[in-house]
Write a protein that holds these residues in place. Structure first.
Motif, PDB file in Angstrom:
ATOM      1  N   MET A   1       0.615  -1.012  -0.558  1.00 22.40           N
ATOM      2  CA  MET A   1       0.448  -0.244  -0.244  1.00 22.40           C
ATOM      3  C   MET A   1       0.856   1.388  -0.134  1.00 22.40           C
ATOM      4  O   MET A   1       0.771   1.950  -0.660  1.00 22.40           O
ATOM      5  N   SER A   2       2.166   1.132   0.415  1.00 24.50           N
ATOM      6  CA  SER A   2       2.776   2.615   0.617  1.00 24.50           C
ATOM      7  C   SER A   2       3.839   2.363  -0.311  1.00 24.50           C
ATOM      8  O   SER A   2       4.339   1.616   0.113  1.00 24.50           O
ATOM      9  N   ALA A   3       4.675   3.815  -0.531  1.00 28.75           N
ATOM     10  CA  ALA A   3       5.930   3.744  -1.205  1.00 28.75           C
ATOM     11  C   ALA A   3       6.549   4.632  -0.459  1.00 28.75           C
ATOM     12  O   ALA A   3       6.108   5.088   0.680  1.00 28.75           O
ATOM     13  N   THR A   4       7.751   4.743  -0.108  1.00 27.85           N
ATOM     14  CA  THR A   4       9.009   5.509  -0.081  1.00 27.85           C
ATOM     15  C   THR A   4       8.940   6.943  -0.861  1.00 27.85           C
ATOM     16  O   THR A   4       8.698   7.023  -2.861  1.00 27.85           O
ATOM     17  N   LEU A   5       8.641   7.855  -0.148  1.00 26.19           N
ATOM     18  CA  LEU A   5       9.286   9.721  -1.482  1.00 26.19           C
ATOM     19  C   LEU A   5      10.941   9.623  -1.221  1.00 26.19           C
ATOM     20  O   LEU A   5      11.999  10.149  -0.649  1.00 26.19           O
ATOM     21  N   ALA A   6      10.799   8.744  -2.847  1.00 29.43           N
ATOM     22  CA  ALA A   6      12.867   8.552  -2.786  1.00 29.43           C
ATOM     23  C   ALA A   6      13.467   9.789  -3.481  1.00 29.43           C
ATOM     24  O   ALA A   6      12.243  11.006  -4.018  1.00 29.43           O
ATOM     25  N   ASP A   7      14.392  10.512  -3.462  1.00 28.61           N
ATOM     26  CA  ASP A   7      14.973  11.960  -3.500  1.00 28.61           C
ATOM     27  C   ASP A   7      15.269  11.342  -4.901  1.00 28.61           C
ATOM     28  O   ASP A   7      15.898  10.696  -5.754  1.00 28.61           O
ATOM     29  N   ALA A   8      15.102  12.839  -5.774  1.00 31.23           N
ATOM     30  CA  ALA A   8      15.481  13.625  -6.854  1.00 31.23           C
ATOM     31  C   ALA A   8      15.550  14.105  -6.858  1.00 31.23           C
ATOM     32  O   ALA A   8      15.152  15.435  -6.817  1.00 31.23           O
ATOM     33  N   GLN A   9      16.049  14.783  -8.652  1.00 29.60           N
ATOM     34  CA  GLN A   9      15.662  15.972  -9.086  1.00 29.60           C
ATOM     35  C   GLN A   9      14.408  16.289  -9.204  1.00 29.60           C
ATOM     36  O   GLN A   9      13.733  16.202  -9.379  1.00 29.60           O
ATOM     37  N   PRO A  10      14.154  17.750  -8.233  1.00 24.07           N
ATOM     38  CA  PRO A  10      13.244  18.735  -7.932  1.00 24.07           C
ATOM     39  C   PRO A  10      12.972  19.189  -9.335  1.00 24.07           C
ATOM     40  O   PRO A  10      13.814  19.942 -10.016  1.00 24.07           O
ATOM     41  N   GLU A  11      11.210  19.751  -9.752  1.00 29.74           N
ATOM     42  CA  GLU A  11      11.145  20.434 -10.982  1.00 29.74           C
ATOM     43  C   GLU A  11      10.360  21.016 -10.287  1.00 29.74           C
ATOM     44  O   GLU A  11       9.581  21.018  -9.432  1.00 29.74           O
ATOM     45  N   THR A  12       9.896  22.096 -10.733  1.00 29.93           N
ATOM     46  CA  THR A  12       9.380  23.066 -10.829  1.00 29.93           C
ATOM     47  C   THR A  12       7.740  22.925 -11.047  1.00 29.93           C
ATOM     48  O   THR A  12       7.324  22.004 -11.878  1.00 29.93           O
ATOM     49  N   ILE A  13       7.152  23.134  -9.675  1.00 31.62           N
ATOM     50  CA  ILE A  13       6.093  23.186 -10.179  1.00 31.62           C
ATOM     51  C   ILE A  13       4.934  23.948 -10.268  1.00 31.62           C
ATOM     52  O   ILE A  13       5.044  25.764 -10.132  1.00 31.62           O
ATOM     53  N   THR A  14       3.827  23.514 -11.803  1.00 36.64           N
ATOM     54  CA  THR A  14       3.637  24.107 -11.891  1.00 36.64           C
ATOM     55  C   THR A  14       1.765  24.086 -11.940  1.00 36.64           C
ATOM     56  O   THR A  14       1.348  22.821 -11.281  1.00 36.64           O
ATOM     57  N   GLY A  15       0.853  24.700 -12.328  1.00 32.05           N
ATOM     58  CA  GLY A  15      -0.789  24.134 -12.103  1.00 32.05           C
ATOM     59  C   GLY A  15      -0.873  23.297 -13.560  1.00 32.05           C
ATOM     60  O   GLY A  15      -1.462  22.547 -13.058  1.00 32.05           O
ATOM     61  N   ALA A  16      -0.167  23.479 -14.728  1.00 35.53           N
ATOM     62  CA  ALA A  16      -0.463  22.547 -15.886  1.00 35.53           C
ATOM     63  C   ALA A  16      -0.395  20.973 -14.897  1.00 35.53           C
ATOM     64  O   ALA A  16      -0.742  20.124 -15.254  1.00 35.53           O
ATOM     65  N   THR A  17       1.554  20.830 -14.444  1.00 35.03           N
ATOM     66  CA  THR A  17       1.385  19.817 -14.051  1.00 35.03           C
ATOM     67  C   THR A  17       0.916  18.840 -12.608  1.00 35.03           C
ATOM     68  O   THR A  17      -0.486  18.199 -12.997  1.00 35.03           O
ATOM     69  N   LEU A  18       0.333  19.797 -11.503  1.00 40.72           N
ATOM     70  CA  LEU A  18      -1.042  19.796 -10.690  1.00 40.72           C
ATOM     71  C   LEU A  18      -1.996  19.194 -11.284  1.00 40.72           C
ATOM     72  O   LEU A  18      -2.880  18.290 -10.693  1.00 40.72           O
ATOM     73  N   ALA A  19      -2.673  19.882 -12.905  1.00 44.21           N
ATOM     74  CA  ALA A  19      -3.904  19.562 -12.730  1.00 44.21           C
ATOM     75  C   ALA A  19      -3.923  17.882 -13.580  1.00 44.21           C
ATOM     76  O   ALA A  19      -5.271  17.438 -13.783  1.00 44.21           O
ATOM     77  N   GLN A  20      -2.604  17.603 -13.719  1.00 43.18           N
ATOM     78  CA  GLN A  20      -2.450  15.623 -14.059  1.00 43.18           C
ATOM     79  C   GLN A  20      -2.862  14.977 -13.286  1.00 43.18           C
ATOM     80  O   GLN A  20      -3.019  13.559 -13.321  1.00 43.18           O
ATOM     81  N   PHE A  21      -2.981  15.274 -12.137  1.00 45.54           N
ATOM     82  CA  PHE A  21      -3.285  14.360 -11.218  1.00 45.54           C
ATOM     83  C   PHE A  21      -4.530  14.345 -10.820  1.00 45.54           C
ATOM     84  O   PHE A  21      -5.579  15.714 -10.217  1.00 45.54           O
ATOM     85  N   ILE A  22      -5.100  13.384 -10.822  1.00 45.22           N
ATOM     86  CA  ILE A  22      -6.093  13.099 -10.973  1.00 45.22           C
ATOM     87  C   ILE A  22      -6.967  11.833 -10.254  1.00 45.22           C
ATOM     88  O   ILE A  22      -7.918  11.731 -10.237  1.00 45.22           O
ATOM     89  N   GLY A  23      -6.284  11.485  -9.399  1.00 42.66           N
ATOM     90  CA  GLY A  23      -6.277  10.285  -9.308  1.00 42.66           C
ATOM     91  C   GLY A  23      -5.025   9.542  -8.233  1.00 42.66           C
ATOM     92  O   GLY A  23      -4.180  10.594  -8.300  1.00 42.66           O
ATOM     93  N   THR A  24      -5.043   8.726  -7.995  1.00 43.10           N
ATOM     94  CA  THR A  24      -4.023   8.184  -7.194  1.00 43.10           C
ATOM     95  C   THR A  24      -3.278   6.440  -6.999  1.00 43.10           C
ATOM     96  O   THR A  24      -4.633   5.191  -7.803  1.00 43.10           O
TER      97      THR A  24
END
Length: 134
Positions: A1-24
């Protein structure tokens, strides 16, 4: 059920990117009994963990802890680089509905506003999601 929050190169947060999250597709265990969806985990991985830390620390406020539903709004003054985080019971921002409020003295968060929902789950914890994932 759970996963880890792995460290990766951060991306710039944009409204368009966030709008792509419509479920999990996965759930990520966080701190203070919070469980993050893909969208909330994306925020953590890309420089906004401080926002989820505010949500987590508010678990210590009895009114927030008891709420079945929380609506978190981050409002950023993009010119002054400061913000305010407000948690309500989801019935508007009249004073009677506000469960928690915190000013943020400095932030480089790139969006003027962001909404998160936190909902009680049958699991001992609460699920944090972007509004688009609700």
């Amino acid at each position: 059920m759970s996963a880890t929050l792995a460290d990766a190169q951060p991306e710039t947060i944009t409204g368009a990117t966030l709008a792509q999250f419509i479920g999990t597709t996965r759930y990520y265990r966080y701190t203070m009994g919070l469980i993050l969806t893909d969208g909330a985990a994306y925020l953590v991985r890309n420089g906004a963990a401080w926002l989820l830390d505010i949500v987590a620390s508010a678990r210590l406020v009895p009114a927030v802890r008891r709420a079945e539903f929380e609506c978190w709004t981050l409002r950023v003054d993009l010119t002054k680089h400061c913000a305010e985080v407000v948690c309500t019971d989801g019935n508007g921002e009249r004073e009677a509905n506000i469960l928690y409020r915190q000013p943020v003295g400095y932030t480089d968060f790139p969006l003027a506003e962001l909404k998160l929902y936190v909902v009680a789950d049958s699991d001992p914890g609460k699920v944090v999601m972007l509004a688009s994932e609700y």
